[in-house]
Design a protein around this motif. Structure first.
Motif, short mmCIF file in Angstrom:
data_model
loop_
_atom_site.label_atom_id
_atom_site.label_comp_id
_atom_site.label_asym_id
_atom_site.label_seq_id
_atom_site.Cartn_x
_atom_site.Cartn_y
_atom_site.Cartn_z
N LEU A 261 0.61 -1.18 0.00
CA LEU A 261 0.24 0.14 -0.11
C LEU A 261 0.84 1.09 0.15
N ILE A 262 1.99 1.10 0.71
CA ILE A 262 2.80 2.28 0.64
C ILE A 262 4.08 2.27 -0.32
N ALA A 263 3.96 1.32 -1.01
CA ALA A 263 5.44 0.87 -1.90
C ALA A 263 5.46 2.13 -2.72
N PRO A 264 4.47 2.96 -3.23
CA PRO A 264 4.63 3.92 -4.21
C PRO A 264 5.20 5.28 -3.25
N GLU A 431 -6.09 -10.79 -10.47
CA GLU A 431 -4.83 -9.82 -10.16
C GLU A 431 -4.14 -10.41 -8.92
N PRO A 432 -2.80 -10.64 -8.99
CA PRO A 432 -1.97 -11.12 -7.82
C PRO A 432 -2.31 -9.74 -6.57
N VAL A 433 -2.51 -10.39 -5.42
CA VAL A 433 -2.63 -9.69 -4.22
C VAL A 433 -1.79 -8.51 -3.96
N GLU A 434 -0.43 -8.64 -4.16
CA GLU A 434 0.43 -7.80 -4.18
C GLU A 434 0.14 -6.61 -5.14
N GLU A 435 -0.20 -6.89 -6.25
CA GLU A 435 -0.56 -5.80 -7.36
C GLU A 435 -1.65 -5.04 -7.03
N GLN A 436 -2.76 -5.81 -6.53
CA GLN A 436 -4.02 -5.23 -6.10
C GLN A 436 -3.56 -4.07 -4.91
N PHE A 437 -2.72 -4.44 -4.07
CA PHE A 437 -2.68 -3.61 -2.99
C PHE A 437 -1.63 -2.55 -3.47
N LYS A 438 -0.79 -2.74 -4.44
CA LYS A 438 -0.08 -1.55 -5.07
C LYS A 438 -0.98 -0.77 -5.66
N ARG A 439 -1.82 -1.27 -6.41
CA ARG A 439 -2.61 -0.33 -7.23
C ARG A 439 -3.36 0.55 -6.42
N ILE A 440 -3.88 0.11 -5.08
CA ILE A 440 -4.56 0.79 -4.18
C ILE A 440 -3.69 1.98 -3.42
N ASN A 442 -1.19 3.31 -5.36
CA ASN A 442 -1.28 4.50 -6.17
C ASN A 442 -2.38 5.37 -6.35
N GLU A 443 -3.60 4.69 -5.84
CA GLU A 443 -4.67 5.52 -5.54
C GLU A 443 -4.59 6.54 -4.49
N PHE A 444 -3.81 6.07 -3.49
CA PHE A 444 -3.70 7.03 -2.21
C PHE A 444 -2.72 7.87 -2.19
N MET A 445 -1.74 7.80 -3.20
CA MET A 445 -0.71 8.90 -3.40
C MET A 445 -1.05 10.30 -3.57
N PRO A 446 -2.31 10.58 -4.34
CA PRO A 446 -2.49 11.98 -4.36
C PRO A 446 -2.88 12.67 -2.91
N LEU A 447 -3.57 11.80 -2.06
CA LEU A 447 -3.98 12.34 -0.60
C LEU A 447 -2.70 12.50 -0.08
N TYR A 448 -1.73 11.51 -0.10
CA TYR A 448 -0.52 11.84 0.70
C TYR A 448 0.37 12.77 0.15
N SER A 449 0.49 13.19 -1.01
CA SER A 449 1.13 14.07 -1.77
C SER A 449 0.65 15.51 -1.20
N GLU A 450 -0.80 15.53 -1.31
CA GLU A 450 -1.43 17.02 -0.87
C GLU A 450 -1.07 17.21 0.58
N LEU A 451 -1.38 16.27 1.53
CA LEU A 451 -1.22 16.24 2.75
C LEU A 451 0.07 16.84 3.12
N LYS A 452 1.17 16.34 2.40
CA LYS A 452 2.60 16.65 2.58
C LYS A 452 2.85 17.98 2.28
N GLU A 453 2.26 18.63 1.19
CA GLU A 453 2.32 19.95 0.82
C GLU A 453 1.75 20.79 1.67
N ARG A 454 0.77 20.33 2.55
CA ARG A 454 0.05 21.10 3.49
C ARG A 454 0.68 21.26 4.99
N GLU A 455 1.87 20.78 5.16
CA GLU A 455 2.66 20.56 6.80
C GLU A 455 2.45 22.05 7.15
N SER A 456 2.71 23.03 6.36
CA SER A 456 2.72 24.40 6.71
C SER A 456 1.35 25.03 7.08
N ASN A 457 0.29 24.07 6.81
CA ASN A 457 -1.27 24.71 6.54
C ASN A 457 -2.09 23.46 7.17
#
Length: 640
Positions: A261-264, A431-440, A442-457
């Motif tokens: 899930l957090i491989a990306p 779909e192999p379970v590892e690939e399925q979780f890796k795809r999930i 990747n879908e999580f990445m935009p949330l992580y990235s935006e929250l990371k950018e908001r650390e001062s906000n």
């Protein structure tokens, strides 16, 4: 029942008393098909005990264990047998005995099963092979009964609710074992959409629980500090601490997929490090080529970063990893022995102190003069996800780690045993379970990235007024209920479980924000300062944690019992008669051998056997000390 039935120091006694006071009989739970066989064996053993006038209920702990064993193995059908064996004790009172059994029916949790009853009878001198040979035709005594091999017989008897769930499947789980799982109680469509594939990836409720808990905990470890809550007047962040334990072959290894899930994120951190390293090498080369008089401070080499903090690191390495990451990390281990080995070492400070402080985001610091290291982290955010077996759990959290509060920092979930079968390892999967979780992931990445950018906000996570009232009312009731069942020590566990519930709701709500994103604008408004908990996520978090209260209380009851066990440090455990003899010896004063022999005689123990018991208490178990010829004293604290 009088003095020998008292148990004021025992953590289960208050719960038993409360359960006994509740009006009405407890709901009779369906028993496995083999229960008739077990009941017949219990009847034969009880008849043998009564025929030979052997009392296996001497001492409250033994009486309690008999009650729990029969309640776990036979439910309401065990009440008659409990009365039968209890009558052999001179302190027997029918009304109190009946109330006690009602309490056992309400509070048994699988830590003591019906095998304990047979073991106690065997230790008291009952020949199980001879007794089971009396089974009427049509009742299968089994190989163990025929050969008198008790140890394997105990393994074949369902070891409580968890084993029964594994045996019966999950179709009727909500009707049969109502507090074992939560996936049958949450509303599937109320989960954040990101979690639906994880929920659907497992065929049974225990599997769904396992993967949901592992995934939520994993996500909690990488949520930046741009989202916080105010809890009990303090800032708190998302990281959860969870231990999932179960027997061998209970598919704990499936949780390894949650790392994907957090491989990306891990990949992005590695790319960032490589870029920083290249920049450093260029700066360092330029600095080396400059005349010494013109040089400024030497460029600082970047430190490799990763979302994962290995548990096989020294406390010093954990400090460095958190510091390099910007004060956060995820400790994810599918073998708890890795962490146990580190906790047992004193290298570079107290590892348990580090874990305890990280749970509450308390300041941690490390100074190494020789290495010119001075690290201070004001609000560490460390999530912990561990899996282990029950035996590994006992090593990870011995009495010392219960007393110092480390155990109360964790949520616990017990996995059932898997069915005895070899599954189709070649079954087709889309779909192999590892690939399925890796795809999930990747879908999580935009949330992580935006929250990371908001650390001062940063944004504050909030419960609505109604949710706050429900939260306070619910956990007020839970504290009182668990205190009544398990005593004062459980309060610290419940207080921290409530905090974990708040954090769980925070994670679920953030995942929902991602699913409601239109993928065109930002997930959050630039001026947004708060995130309100969605009712669906609040209800889901409360349901999950309410289930984990039962699992955690089960762990606590075992850990607390072990902490109060005078024989807990003994490699060899005493038999029931030896333990009962020890309990009856004078406490808090010296006693003579003749006094010990008189006690043994009152218990029906021969003088020769009493000498052997006393010798083992002194030399084998070392719970009695020989002061001088013929004079002895217990060496354990009085409260034990």
């Amino acid at each position: 029942m009088a003095s020998c039935r008292t148990s004021q120091a025992h953590p289960l006694n208050n719960g038993e008393a409360k359960a006994a006071q509740n009006s009405g009989k407890p709901k009779v739970q369906p028993l496995p098909a083999e229960a008739d066989d077990v009941a017949e064996k219990v009847r034969l053993v009880a008849d043998e005990l009564m025929a030979r006038n052997i009392d296996i209920t001497q001492g409250y702990d033994n009486w309690r264990d008999v009650g729990f064993a029969l309640a776990e193995g036979l439910g309401e059908a065990g009440r008659t047998f409990f009365h039968d064996v209890s009558r052999l004790n001179s302190d027997y009172q029918e009304t109190e005995c009946d109330k006690k059994y009602t309490g056992f029916l309400r509070s048994h949790n699988g830590t003591i099963n019906v095998g304990k009853f047979f073991q106690m009878a065997k230790d008291a001198g009952i020949d199980l092979s001879a007794t089971f040979a009396k089974l009427p035709r049509g009742i299968n005594g089994g190989k163990d009964a025929k050969n008198g091999v008790f140890t394997s017989f105990d393994q074949n008897v369902p070891s409580g609710r968890m084993a029964d769930v594994a045996e019966n499947g999950c179709d009727n789980i909500s009707n049969v074992y109502y507090d074992v799982t939560f996936s049958d109680k949450i509303i599937r469509d109320d989960l954040p959409p990101l979690l639906l594939p994880i929920y659907d990836s497992q065929p049974d409720f225990a599997g769904k629980d396992k993967m949901l808990l592992g995934s939520i905990t994993t996500f909690s470890g990488v949520i930046p500090d741009s989202v916080y809550g105010i809890y009990d007047g303090r800032k708190v962040f998302a990281p959860l601490h969870l231990i999932i334990y179960g027997p061998y072959a209970s598919s704990k290894g499936d949780l390894e997929a949650a790392r994907a899930l957090i491989a990306p994120i891990k990949r992005k951190m590695k790319i960032d490090y490589v870029e920083k390293l290249k920049a450093y090498e260029m700066e360092k080369a330029a600095w080396d080529n400059m005349p010494k008089k013109e040089r400024g401070p030497e460029p600082k080499e970047p430190v490799p970063t990763s979302p994962f903090v290995p548990a096989n690191s020294s406390a010093s390495a954990v400090y460095r990893a958190l510091d390099a990451n910007g004060d956060w990390g995820l400790m994810f281990e599918t073998e708890a022995d890795t962490l146990t080995n580190m906790l047992s070492k004193a290298e570079y400070g107290d590892y348990t102190d580090l874990l305890r402080k990280c749970f509450h985001h308390e300041t941690i610091s490390m100074v190494r003069v020789a290495d010119k290291v001075n690290i201070e982290i004001e609000q560490p955010r460390l999530a912990v996800m561990l899996t282990c077996t029950g035996s590994q759990l006992a090593l990870l959290l011995p009495p010392g780690n219960v007393a110092n509060g480390l155990a109360s920092r964790f949520l616990f979930y017990a996995l059932p045993e898997s069915k005895v079968e070899f599954r189709n390892v070649f079954a087709h999967v889309e779909e192999p379970v590892e690939e399925q979780f890796k795809r999930i992931g990747n879908e999580f990445m935009p949330l992580y990235s935006e929250l990371k950018e908001r650390e001062s906000n940063p944004m504050q996570f909030l419960l609505t007024n109604d949710q706050q009232q429900r939260f306070l009312s619910h956990f007020s009731a839970v504290v009182k209920e668990q205190f009544a069942m398990l005593g004062n020590g459980i309060q610290g566990f419940i207080f921290r479980i409530a905090l974990e519930c708040f954090r769980c709701a925070m994670v679920l709500t953030l995942l929902r924000c991602l699913s409601e994103w239109d993928k065109q604008d930002a997930i959050f408004l630039e001026m947004q300062r708060a995130i309100q908990c969605d009712d669906r996520d609040f209800n889901t978090a409360m349901t999950i944690i309410d289930c984990l209260v039962s699992h955690t209380a089960r762990v606590y009851s075992v850990l607390a019992t072990e902490d109060n066990d005078p024989f807990r440090h003994c490699a060899e455990k005493p038999s029931a008669p030896e333990s009962d003899f020890f309990i009856r010896l004078p406490q808090g004063r010296q006693f003579k051998k003749d006094e010990a022999l008189e006690i043994a005689q009152s218990m029906g123990i021969s003088e020769r056997t009493a000498h052997r018991y006393l010798n083992k208490l002194v030399n084998t178990y070392q719970v009695v000390k020989r002061l001088r010829q013929g004079h002895y004293e217990k060496v354990v604290p009085k409260e034990l």
